[in-house]
Design an enzyme around this catalytic site. Structure first.
Site, short mmCIF file in Angstrom:
data_model
loop_
_atom_site.label_atom_id
_atom_site.label_comp_id
_atom_site.label_asym_id
_atom_site.label_seq_id
_atom_site.Cartn_x
_atom_site.Cartn_y
_atom_site.Cartn_z
N THR A 201 0.86 -1.19 0.00
CA THR A 201 0.00 0.00 0.00
C THR A 201 0.89 1.24 0.00
O THR A 201 1.96 1.23 0.62
CB THR A 201 -0.87 0.00 1.27
N ASP A 232 -8.96 -0.48 5.10
CA ASP A 232 -8.91 0.80 5.81
C ASP A 232 -8.51 1.97 4.92
O ASP A 232 -8.79 3.12 5.25
CB ASP A 232 -7.89 0.71 6.95
N THR A 252 -0.67 1.72 6.65
CA THR A 252 -0.57 0.48 5.87
C THR A 252 -0.55 -0.70 6.83
O THR A 252 0.07 -0.63 7.89
CB THR A 252 0.70 0.46 5.00
N GLY A 253 -1.24 -1.77 6.45
CA GLY A 253 -1.26 -2.93 7.32
C GLY A 253 -2.57 -3.68 7.19
O GLY A 253 -3.31 -3.48 6.21
N1 ASP Z 1 -4.22 -1.61 4.54
C1 ASP Z 1 -4.43 -2.29 3.28
C2 ASP Z 1 -5.77 -3.00 3.34
O1 ASP Z 1 -6.07 -3.60 4.34
C3 ASP Z 1 -3.37 -3.29 2.97
C4 ASP Z 1 -1.94 -2.88 3.28
O2 ASP Z 1 -1.69 -1.77 3.69
O3 ASP Z 1 -1.02 -3.69 3.09
O4 ASP Z 1 -6.47 -2.97 2.36
#
Ligand code: ASP
Length: 336
Positions: A201, A232, A252-253
């Site tokens: 992300t 999110d 991100t996460g």
């Molecule tokens: N936060 C992003 C999601 O859950 C994914 C990511 O940041 O790796 O869609």
């Protein structure tokens, strides 16, 4: 270091008005930018040196594109858009080209943007045919009566705004396809997916010379996501938040956790109501709230004085920052 650059930049001005003389210390406005390209299981041992060099180069390019806009007095809005568009174009990150695949083998993209002066925000979710979801999020903010548009409706709005739709296959990459295959073989759902499957992300936060904060985030979401799952990234307060009274955050996460814990808004609220520094607020939320709950990931933060912090609770986070006070870094792994 910071104190020295403060003094270096300070301008001593002597004003004499009607017999009254005053000596004032006027400082150039502080400005800066931070960007991220995702947090996850990023270790030296599983990142080839050539790939690492390419990733560092794109991070630097995106950061510097934003910084230059700020340096020449441009708006933080243009700065975060410029940085995120460069990251969306790069196949190394899970946004735009290089986005992860859904369970059905397509790409569904989410993005959002927020400005800290007016608290206006725009977001899109589940768009399949928009090359730069972040630009569409900006148009939602500036030209619609809404905050969040999704799917086909968001694409109809894009066409009305003069955006040419692209083929979903333009976001394809072999690397992400193999990730989908592996995750299907191992029957990995969004909930038990190792972080290496979702890293990438992208996001940017900026403070411009006018003292305004901006935050922007763009993603393909999580590999193998199903049923129109939205994370999110397009949720204001979860993956993105900006308020001039405190800070700007892009996350991100593992999105489900970031939504439930309102990560971006919580960090800004701690700064605003508890008087915490942005750094300690970010670290508290990422390490003391999210991690014990099982939420992995990180955030980039810039506060209204130009202080940057980039806490994460995974092995690594692609990140970079540059400020007028001398901060200049492009990082991947944990420091120390
Ligand atoms: N936060 C992003 C999601 O859950 C994914 C990511 O940041 O790796 O869609």
């Amino acid at each position: 270091m910071k104190i020295r650059s403060f003094i270096g930049k300070a301008v001593l001005s002597l004003a004499i008005t009607g017999g009254f003389s005053a000596v004032s210390l006027a400082e150039d406005p502080v400005f800066g930018i931070a960007i991220h390209g995702g947090a996850g299981t990023i270790k030296r041992s599983n990142l080839a040196p050539e790939k690492e060099a390419e990733i560092r180069a794109v991070l630097k390019q995106a950061r510097d594109a934003g910084y230059q806009i700020l340096e020449t007095g441009g708006s933080g809005l243009e700065a975060v858009i410029a940085a995120v568009e460069i990251l969306e174009n790069s196949p190394h990150f899970n946004a735009g080209k290089g986005a992860v695949y859904t369970h059905d083998g397509e790409h569904e993209l989410d993005a959002s943007i927020m400005r800290g002066d007016t608290l206006q925000a725009g977001a899109v979710a589940g768009v399949k045919r928009v090359e730069h979801p972040i630009t569409l999020a900006r148009l939602v903010m500036e030209r619609s009566r809404h905050v969040l548009l999704s799917g086909k409706g968001a694409e109809r709005f894009a066409v009305k705004q003069g955006i040419n739709l692209v083929n979903n296959a333009m976001f394809d990459t072999e690397f992400r396809y193999q990730q989908l295959m592996r995750s299907k073989q191992a029957s990995l759902s969004v909930n038990n997916l190792p972080t290496e499957f979702k890293v990438g992300t992208v996001g940017a936060v900026a403070l411009d010379k006018d003292g305004n904060l901006f935050a922007a985030t763009s993603t393909g979401g999580m590999t193998n996501k199903q049923y129109g799952r939205i994370g999110d990234s397009p949720i204001i307060g979860a993956g993105t938040y900006a308020n001039n009274d405190s800070c700007a955050v892009s996350a991100t996460g593992h999105g489900e956790y970031f939504i439930r814990y309102q990560v971006a808004a919580d960090i800004c609220a701690r700064v605003r109501y508890k008087g915490e520094s942005a750094r300690s607020a970010g670290e508290a939320v990422i390490h003391d709230v999210l991690l014990p709950a099982g939420g992995t990931g990180g955030v980039i933060i810039i506060d209204n004085k130009g202080n940057v912090s980039m806490p994460f609770n995974t092995a690594g986070m692609y990140r970079a920052s540059r400020t007028s006070t001398g901060e200049d870094q492009v990082l991947i792994y944990k420091k120390r």
